[in-house]
Design an enzyme around this catalytic site. Structure first.
Site, PDB file in Angstrom:
ATOM      1  N   LYS A 113       0.808  -1.219   0.000  1.00 11.06           N
ATOM      2  CA  LYS A 113       0.000   0.000   0.000  1.00 11.06           C
ATOM      3  C   LYS A 113       0.841   1.269   0.000  1.00 11.06           C
ATOM      4  CE  LYS A 113      -4.159  -1.980   2.052  1.00 11.06           C
ATOM      5  NZ  LYS A 113      -5.163  -1.884   3.137  1.00 11.06           N
ATOM      6  N   LYS A 201      -6.653  -8.309  -6.317  1.00 14.10           N
ATOM      7  CA  LYS A 201      -7.896  -8.457  -5.568  1.00 14.10           C
ATOM      8  C   LYS A 201      -8.931  -7.435  -6.020  1.00 14.10           C
ATOM      9  CE  LYS A 201      -8.181  -7.023  -1.249  1.00 14.10           C
ATOM     10  NZ  LYS A 201      -8.046  -6.904   0.235  1.00 14.10           N
ATOM     11  N   LYS A 204     -12.053  -1.746  -3.454  1.00  9.75           N
ATOM     12  CA  LYS A 204     -12.665  -0.424  -3.565  1.00  9.75           C
ATOM     13  C   LYS A 204     -11.693   0.589  -4.145  1.00  9.75           C
ATOM     14  CE  LYS A 204     -14.582  -1.405   1.009  1.00  9.75           C
ATOM     15  NZ  LYS A 204     -14.610  -0.933   2.403  1.00  9.75           N
TER      16      LYS A 204
END
Length: 333
Positions: A113, A201, A204
């Site tokens: 991230k 994956k 959102k």
């Protein structure tokens, strides 16, 4: 004491089909397995790179509505909002002194991230909260003496760190103040991948939302996304994540919704083409989400929020008792 189960979902953007099949559906199935604590992880959402303050309250309510529509019983399952329990931040602030920078910087999710927090000129501006995210998660778990933690495989490392922290503190103070949690993975569920790029994956935060199915998407948009999903040139419906990741992902989606075996789907479409298979997948997904959207529209919002407020109060009592016990142990009481 009944075994305690705890998990939560961040209110960033909208709930995806991946969130629902990978987590929320499992929450509903675990309601009779112990005392279930399910929360809206709004404090965790602050470290997200797509955090929008103006939409936070709307997103929190959307998560609560999906929880309710999915079948969570707010009278027996303790559905609460993380930020309404001050002990979460208090426990985080204390626990951070029992972890090391080395441990946190080795977390795979931090590495993945943090690469997204780059400015156009290449400068990195990584929020400290992204590094310390697992400590807040440890606080979430240890506050409630939870021993069963339903998570996706990408969160396994965080639960392992929580175990290390709990064992470290128990040993240091010669106590059993913290229960040792275990990660729990669905026996039937699976990770749902992006429709356009089935190597990542369904999330959102993915830049191309054409690969993500949101629970509140228009049904025709959902159908279009599935019919446009990436496949391959083999034109054979088989489960092969290496060579046919797109088809394998669609099989996973159908099997997760219908709770059927992969071989059953493969046999059903043995002599059929991809268009026929995608049409079937689209029908299954659209029916499933249409029914869920119908249940969401029926919700009495005031009744829902009243139940959540009662759960917030209940969880505050439990969390305050634990943080006071811990403060006493470390000399703050």
């Amino acid at each position: 004491m009944k075994k305690r189960i705890l998990s939560g979902i961040q209110p960033t953007n909208q709930i995806t089909l991946g969130n629902f099949l990978g987590a929320i559906k499992l929450f509903e199935q675990l309601q009779n397995e112990g005392e279930l604590f399910i929360f809206v992880a709004d404090l965790h959402a602050l470290s997200s790179n797509n955090y929008e303050p103006k939409k936070m309250q709307e997103n929190i309510l959307n998560v609560l509505k999906v929880y309710y529509a999915a079948g969570l019983d707010f009278d027996t399952t303790k559905v609460f909002i993380q930020s309404k329990i001050p002990a979460h931040t208090e426990m985080f602030n204390a626990l951070i002194n029992f972890t090391t920078i080395g441990e946190l910087s080795r977390m795979t999710q931090f590495k993945d991230k943090s690469s997204k927090f780059k400015m156009n000129n290449g400068t990195e501006k990584i929020p400290t909260g992204l590094l310390t995210y697992p400590v807040l998660m440890a606080g979430d778990i240890l506050l409630y003496d939870a021993t069963i933690i339903p998570v996706g495989i990408d969160q396994k490392q965080h639960v392992e760190l929580t175990r290390d922290i709990a064992i470290r503190i128990n040993n240091k103070f010669n106590t059993k103040i913290f229960e040792i949690p275990e990660p729990y993975f669905s026996k039937t569920g699976t990770k749902i991948y992006d429709l356009i790029n089935p190597k990542i994956k369904m999330s959102k935060s993915n830049e191309n939302t054409n690969g993500t199915i949101f629970i509140n998407d228009d049904i025709q948009i959902i159908r279009k996304k599935i019919m446009s999903a990436m496949t391959d040139n083999l034109n054979s419906v088989n489960y092969d994540k290496e060579n046919q990741p797109g088809i394998s992902n669609l099989i996973n989606i159908v099997c997760s919704i219908n709770e059927c075996d992969k071989d059953q789907i493969i046999m059903q479409f043995k002599d059929k083409n991809y268009k026929e298979f995608k049409t079937y997948v689209a029908d299954v997904v659209c029916d499933f989400i249409h029914n869920l959207q119908t249940e969401i529209k029926k919700i009495d919002i005031n009744n829902l929020l009243n139940k959540v407020e009662k759960n917030n109060q209940y969880c505050n009592e439990i969390a305050n008792k634990k943080i006071n016990e811990f403060y006493k142990l470390i000399g703050l009481k």
